[in-house]
Scaffold this motif. Structure first.
Motif, PDB file in Angstrom:
ATOM      1  N   ILE A   1       0.866  -1.182   0.000  1.00  0.00           N
ATOM      2  CA  ILE A   1       0.000   0.000   0.000  1.00  0.00           C
ATOM      3  C   ILE A   1       0.903   1.232   0.000  1.00  0.00           C
ATOM      4  CG2 ILE A   1      -1.766   1.290   1.255  1.00  0.00           C
ATOM      5  CD1 ILE A   1      -2.650  -1.395   2.479  1.00  0.00           C
ATOM      6  N   GLY A   2       0.756   2.053  -1.018  1.00  0.00           N
ATOM      7  CA  GLY A   2       1.590   3.240  -1.154  1.00  0.00           C
ATOM      8  C   GLY A   2       1.067   4.398  -0.322  1.00  0.00           C
ATOM      9  N   ILE A   3       1.901   4.874   0.606  1.00  0.00           N
ATOM     10  CA  ILE A   3       1.511   5.978   1.480  1.00  0.00           C
ATOM     11  C   ILE A   3       2.669   6.968   1.556  1.00  0.00           C
ATOM     12  CG2 ILE A   3       0.834   6.670   3.806  1.00  0.00           C
ATOM     13  CD1 ILE A   3      -0.380   3.910   4.181  1.00  0.00           C
ATOM     14  N   LYS A   4       2.383   8.223   1.300  1.00  0.00           N
ATOM     15  CA  LYS A   4       3.412   9.255   1.291  1.00  0.00           C
ATOM     16  C   LYS A   4       3.865   9.608   2.703  1.00  0.00           C
ATOM     17  CE  LYS A   4       4.442  13.574  -1.122  1.00  0.00           C
ATOM     18  NZ  LYS A   4       3.877  14.632  -2.011  1.00  0.00           N
ATOM     19  N   PHE A   5       2.892   9.826   3.596  1.00  0.00           N
ATOM     20  CA  PHE A   5       3.199  10.193   4.978  1.00  0.00           C
ATOM     21  C   PHE A   5       2.407   9.287   5.925  1.00  0.00           C
ATOM     22  CE2 PHE A   5       3.738  14.236   2.602  1.00  0.00           C
ATOM     23  CZ  PHE A   5       5.100  14.424   2.842  1.00  0.00           C
TER      24      PHE A   5
ATOM     25  N   THR B   1       4.623   1.004   1.491  1.00  0.00           N
ATOM     26  CA  THR B   1       5.711   1.412   0.614  1.00  0.00           C
ATOM     27  C   THR B   1       5.610   2.901   0.309  1.00  0.00           C
ATOM     28  OG1 THR B   1       6.758   1.093  -1.547  1.00  0.00           O
ATOM     29  CG2 THR B   1       4.377   0.785  -1.447  1.00  0.00           C
ATOM     30  N   SER B   2       6.774   3.527   0.148  1.00  0.00           N
ATOM     31  CA  SER B   2       6.806   4.942  -0.244  1.00  0.00           C
ATOM     32  C   SER B   2       6.833   5.094  -1.759  1.00  0.00           C
ATOM     33  CB  SER B   2       8.036   5.622   0.362  1.00  0.00           C
ATOM     34  OG  SER B   2       9.231   4.988  -0.064  1.00  0.00           O
ATOM     35  N   GLU B   3       6.918   3.944  -2.471  1.00  0.00           N
ATOM     36  CA  GLU B   3       6.878   3.951  -3.935  1.00  0.00           C
ATOM     37  C   GLU B   3       5.421   3.921  -4.378  1.00  0.00           C
ATOM     38  OE1 GLU B   3       9.532   4.232  -5.907  1.00  0.00           O
ATOM     39  OE2 GLU B   3      10.850   4.335  -4.145  1.00  0.00           O
TER      40      GLU B   3
END
Length: 297
Positions: free
Chosen positions: A185-189, A246-248
């Protein structure tokens, strides 16, 4: 409150609002484009309007009166003005479905953090407000118009993120499914905090505001806020699986709740009016269990 007009009201918590109004034996008129079916049959009256076509509102509301209007579909100050002009002298109380997006990113916002009475705006259409920043400006400007330039008793209900097993956007379901499938799961912050409210409580609160004498902006929402990291931790706790963060960020994996900062509110004002909300962690338990029971594709 005996006669109510709902602008919109055929999706998500708008539909729940109409159901609750009908259960209270309140006469309900729904005004929409007429393109979405609703389950209300002959229990409601229907008017056909187009929020981008001012004459359609004037014609639909001609020679009519209501006690309260719930505006669920306004997406620009121009639409607010068109509705207000068409309803002038026909309704006293105007309940506007707004959003915590009127606030800048940050946590535990109180109502004073955005003042619609001092906000300068231009009359633009919904098509002139692209993306998140456009949505934010549009809701701010609509609030500003209603509070500054109308004679209605205005309430701007600044909803946080709405969740429920009836959420057609499937945002919470997205997270449960990806955890169960062991997909990233992509999460920025991930430590940014957010506020939520259930669709049922959103509808209940709108009903409450229709009966109340309160005017002004107000924040409803579940008790406490939560970071996305803890949000996924709750899913881990209930499912027994491990979330992969993931930050990607890709189109496929990005969390629909991944934003550029915290976005949460305080509900002290609503609490002072005697309204109490559900505990967020208990709500998440129930919804995660529900989405676990739904067949995973």
């Amino acid at each position: 409150m005996k006669q109510v007009l709902v602008l919109g009201g055929t999706q998500f918590f708008g539909k729940l609002l109409v159901e609750k109004l009908l259960n209270e034996n309140i006469a309900v008129t729904i005004a929409t484009r007429g393109q979405s079916k609703d389950p209300f049959g002959e229990k409601v009256e229907r008017l056909i309007i187009d929020r981008e076509d001012r004459p359609s509102l004037i014609n639909a509301f001609s020679k009519r009166n209501w006690d309260v209007v719930y505006d669920q579909s306004c997406l620009s100050p121009q639409e607010a003005k068109d509705a207000a002009d068409a309803l002038k002298g026909k309704v006293k109380r105007y309940i506007f479905t707004s959003t915590m997006a009127v606030y800048e990113y940050g946590d535990k916002h109180i109502e004073e953090d955005f003042d619609p009475f001092s906000f300068s705006f231009q009359f633009k259409t919904r098509r002139e407000y692209p993306g998140y920043l456009g949505y934010q400006e549009a809701k701010r400007a609509a609030e500003a118009y209603l509070f500054q330039e109308t004679d209605f008793d205005v309430v701007a209900v600044r909803f946080p993120l709405v969740i429920g097993n009836d959420d057609y956007t499937n945002r919470l379901k997205f997270h449960v499914e990806r955890v169960l499938k062991r997909e990233p799961i992509g999460i920025k912050f991930p430590d940014a905090k957010y506020s939520f409210i259930t669709s049922d409580e959103a509808a209940k609160f709108l009903l409450h505001m229709g009966r109340d004498v309160y005017t002004g902006a107000i924040n409803p929402g579940c008790k406490s806020d939560i970071s996305l990291r803890d949000f996924l931790g709750k899913i881990e706790e209930v499912t027994g699986e491990t979330a992969i963060i993931t930050s990607e960020l890709t189109k496929e994996n990005v969390s629909p709740y991944s934003m550029d900062g915290s976005w949460s509110i305080k509900t002290d004002r609503a609490n002072q009016l005697g309204y109490q909300f559900a505990d967020l962690y208990e709500v998440l338990d129930e919804l995660i269990q529900y989405f676990m029971s739904v067949k995973i594709n």
